[in-house]
Design an enzyme around this catalytic site. Sequence first.
Site, PDB file in Angstrom:
ATOM      1  N   HIS A  15      16.196   6.903  82.730  1.00 53.05           N
ATOM      2  CA  HIS A  15      15.975   5.509  83.184  1.00 53.05           C
ATOM      3  C   HIS A  15      16.291   4.551  82.038  1.00 53.05           C
ATOM      4  O   HIS A  15      15.491   4.386  81.119  1.00 53.05           O
ATOM      5  CB  HIS A  15      14.519   5.322  83.643  1.00 53.05           C
ATOM      6  N   HIS A  17      18.235   0.630  80.892  1.00 51.78           N
ATOM      7  CA  HIS A  17      18.929  -0.633  81.188  1.00 51.78           C
ATOM      8  C   HIS A  17      19.911  -0.882  80.052  1.00 51.78           C
ATOM      9  O   HIS A  17      19.504  -1.164  78.930  1.00 51.78           O
ATOM     10  CB  HIS A  17      17.931  -1.793  81.282  1.00 51.78           C
ATOM     11  N   ASN A  43      20.527  -3.161  87.817  1.00 51.50           N
ATOM     12  CA  ASN A  43      20.059  -4.544  88.035  1.00 51.50           C
ATOM     13  C   ASN A  43      20.756  -5.547  87.113  1.00 51.50           C
ATOM     14  O   ASN A  43      20.126  -6.275  86.357  1.00 51.50           O
ATOM     15  CB  ASN A  43      18.519  -4.644  87.925  1.00 51.50           C
ATOM     16  N   LYS A 101      18.877   3.101  93.572  1.00 52.79           N
ATOM     17  CA  LYS A 101      17.633   2.500  93.061  1.00 52.79           C
ATOM     18  C   LYS A 101      17.048   1.516  94.070  1.00 52.79           C
ATOM     19  O   LYS A 101      17.748   0.630  94.561  1.00 52.79           O
ATOM     20  CB  LYS A 101      17.928   1.762  91.740  1.00 52.79           C
ATOM     21  N   HIS A 138      11.191   1.673  92.055  1.00 50.57           N
ATOM     22  CA  HIS A 138      10.267   0.819  91.300  1.00 50.57           C
ATOM     23  C   HIS A 138       9.033   0.682  92.188  1.00 50.57           C
ATOM     24  O   HIS A 138       9.059  -0.044  93.180  1.00 50.57           O
ATOM     25  CB  HIS A 138      10.889  -0.550  90.995  1.00 50.57           C
ATOM     26  N   HIS A 176       8.926   5.184  85.954  1.00 49.37           N
ATOM     27  CA  HIS A 176       7.981   4.632  84.962  1.00 49.37           C
ATOM     28  C   HIS A 176       6.550   4.564  85.494  1.00 49.37           C
ATOM     29  O   HIS A 176       5.981   3.486  85.640  1.00 49.37           O
ATOM     30  CB  HIS A 176       8.432   3.258  84.448  1.00 49.37           C
ATOM     31  N   ASP A 251      13.054   3.566  80.242  1.00 50.37           N
ATOM     32  CA  ASP A 251      13.045   2.201  80.788  1.00 50.37           C
ATOM     33  C   ASP A 251      13.283   1.188  79.671  1.00 50.37           C
ATOM     34  O   ASP A 251      12.749   0.081  79.706  1.00 50.37           O
ATOM     35  CB  ASP A 251      11.745   1.882  81.539  1.00 50.37           C
TER      36      ASP A 251
HETATM   37  O1  DOR Z   1       9.873  -4.276  82.338  1.00 51.87           O
HETATM   38  C1  DOR Z   1      10.839  -4.117  83.061  1.00 51.87           C
HETATM   39  N1  DOR Z   1      12.073  -4.570  82.715  1.00 51.87           N
HETATM   40  N2  DOR Z   1      10.672  -3.529  84.234  1.00 51.87           N
HETATM   41  C2  DOR Z   1      11.658  -3.453  85.142  1.00 51.87           C
HETATM   42  O2  DOR Z   1      11.432  -2.912  86.185  1.00 51.87           O
HETATM   43  C3  DOR Z   1      12.969  -4.084  84.873  1.00 51.87           C
HETATM   44  C4  DOR Z   1      13.219  -4.202  83.456  1.00 51.87           C
HETATM   45  C5  DOR Z   1      14.389  -5.099  83.117  1.00 51.87           C
HETATM   46  O3  DOR Z   1      15.450  -4.984  83.747  1.00 51.87           O
HETATM   47  O4  DOR Z   1      14.256  -5.914  82.205  1.00 51.87           O
HETATM   48 ZN    ZN Z   2      13.690  -0.160  84.596  1.00 47.46          ZN
END
Ligand code: DOR
Ligand code: ZN
Length: 351
Positions: A15, A17, A43, A101, A138, A176, A251
């Site tokens: 997971h 980003h 995202n 997702k 999520h 998470h 995450d």
């Molecule tokens: O804390 C988070 N940040 N939780 C999420 O689900 C998305 C993520 C983000 O993209 O910044």
């Molecule tokens: Zn995430």
Amino acid sequence: MPTDRLILRRPDDWHVHLRDGAMLKAVLPFTARQFGRAIVMPNLKPPVVTAADARAYRERILAALPDGFAFTPLMTAYLTDTTDADDIARGAAEGVFAAVKLYPANATTNSAHGVTDLCKVEGVLERMAGIGLPLLIHGEVTDQSVDVFDREAVFIDTVLAPLLERHPTLRVVLEHVTTEEAVTFVRSQAASGRLGATITAHHLLINRSHLFQGGIRPHLYCLPIAKREKHRRALVEAAISGEGPFFLGTDTAPHTVIAKETACGCAGCFTAANALELYALAFEKAGALDKLEAFASLNGPRFYRLPVAEEKVVLERTPGPVPDIILLPEGDGVLPFKSGETLPWRFAGGV
Ligand code: DOR
Ligand code: ZN
């Protein structure tokens, strides 16, 4: 004698980003130096919705990868009310999509295009169940009248449990996890082998009191938000259990300092700079360094039906600093989790 050197199969991050553009270039090397593969969250703005979007994003990631890194990004589709099941199925068959997702609409950062009502995507979920494509969730309700600390537990009861009943063969990862309730629920489904859960390093290391220690700590704010100490303990116990459904997913979610240190700061902790060192810290505190490999390198590939890595990496007991800040070329930067602190373990690369 405590051990001074840990050798494990190269782990994967289930997971991540990675963002796009300059941020992608700045953060990708941190993930790619430690992990062999990563499940890349979709995202972006706009989100990665179609197989064509995911192919193009994968190309941008590979183009941003410095020479000498053998890193495989595993792409995901961002589920929307109007997702085309045929496109998802084709993307999976062509090896573009590793998973889909589900963001409940407005649950978190860049989730405005998320699903407003699960009944709108039942057809897509049916197709995914048929081809074994995992749904990554999520797991928080978006009803603002539900206390923010209860949103995961309420989601499990009111959304996840019925979803699993409606789709008895759908494979799901509850992302998470932050609560004892989540750990208990995931265990209750273990016999089916179709429900996994990722656990972040930061949720193993902080509880909700840390968010307010000596003042408000915007860099510890993420979603789902850290819970009480008893929940953190339940997560540690699950992570070190060696049980198959629990695996590593950082995450790691970079935001600029300006976006975090403001009246309404973004959710996300950037842990990629020292991800494995942070997990090693949590496992060592629990006296369970010998369980790190199952959590970081074995359980995830087994859930995703991918081979476990042959290559090994080394962690050494050498105090090492967490960088103060990761600077971005156009100014501003990203503050790593535990920025400026010293960690007892240091990632020393492959062997
Ligand atoms: O804390 C988070 N940040 N939780 C999420 O689900 C998305 C993520 C983000 O993209 O910044
Ligand atoms: Zn995430």
